[in-house]
Enzyme design. Structure first.
Site, PDB file in Angstrom:
ATOM      1  N   SER A 111       0.825  -1.209   0.049  1.00 52.36           N
ATOM      2  CA  SER A 111      -0.061  -0.062   0.102  1.00 52.36           C
ATOM      3  C   SER A 111       0.884   1.249  -0.021  1.00 52.36           C
ATOM      4  CB  SER A 111      -0.791   0.107   1.399  1.00 52.36           C
ATOM      5  OG  SER A 111      -0.099   0.071   2.572  1.00 52.36           O
ATOM      6  N   LYS A 166       0.752   3.852   7.300  1.00 53.20           N
ATOM      7  CA  LYS A 166      -0.078   4.615   6.544  1.00 53.20           C
ATOM      8  C   LYS A 166       0.351   5.936   6.629  1.00 53.20           C
ATOM      9  CE  LYS A 166      -2.954   1.471   4.997  1.00 53.20           C
ATOM     10  NZ  LYS A 166      -2.785   0.648   3.822  1.00 53.20           N
TER      11      LYS A 166
END
Length: 212
Positions: A111, A166
């Site tokens: 990601s 993230k």
């Protein structure tokens, strides 16, 4: 064998090991070592008495090496105490560093590609946003707040054994909209500058890149 539950409880395992080895180390320093020294002194006194009697009877005795061997035998630590005393400072240091200063993490997914690749290791600053108590994960000292652009590691709320890595795109009070692959913060579309395409090493394809 699934290692995730073990890794997720690594802090607890370290804490238990630190407590157990620490208790054994303290018990040895303050109790058991003194008892060994008393036994060694008593054994040496008994040996000296026998040596004196033999000397008085005209028997020559070379007691230097024998006395040292007797003392060493009584002062020697049992193996379990010796290992506990050796491991305790190492475990305590690792626990303190990992709980309050830095902790290594392995990137589990793609990601964050190409910024962070699958399998990369990162070192996380544990005190950037505050000091937390290990195990219970309770914040006791506030230091800072997340800012836009920060890369942070956090526990997935629905599965606390999962670590997510993230980038922060919004802070408390912001209104975030993501529609048609376009990010809008507080009603303002985020601007993107095109870069050269990125070649994925795991899959021989090119991906578009942008500077946000």
């Amino acid at each position: 064998m699934d290692m995730q539950p073990i890794l997720s409880n690594f802090a607890l395992i370290l804490f238990v090991l630190m407590v157990v080895t620490g208790v054994i180390w303290c018990l040895d320093v303050f109790v058991l070592a003194k008892a060994r020294r008393r036994k060694a002194a008593a054994a040496l006194a008994e040996y000296d008495a026998r040596t004196s009697k033999l000397t008085a009877d005209g028997i020559k005795v070379d007691s230097g090496n024998q006395r040292a061997a007797i003392e060493q035998a009584h002062l020697r630590q049992p193996t379990w105490i010796e290992y506990s005393g050796s491991f305790f400072p190492v475990i305590a240091l690792v626990f303190i560093l990992r709980s309050f200063l830095w902790e290594p993490f392995k990137i589990p997914s793609s990601s964050m590609v190409p910024t962070l690749l699958v399998g990369d290791f990162i070192l996380v600053n544990k005190y950037a946003y505050g000091i937390r108590l290990p195990i219970v994960n309770q914040k006791i000292i506030q230091i800072g707040d997340p800012q836009r652009g920060d890369v942070m590691v956090f526990k997935y709320p629905k599965d606390m054994s999962q670590d997510y890595i993230k980038r922060v795109i919004g802070v408390p009070g912001d209104t975030i909209t993501y529609e048609n692959k376009r990010l809008t913060v507080n009603g303002k579309p985020v601007q993107y500058t095109p870069m050269d395409d990125y070649l994925d090493d795991q899959h021989p394809v090119y991906h578009k890149q942008f500077v946000e």
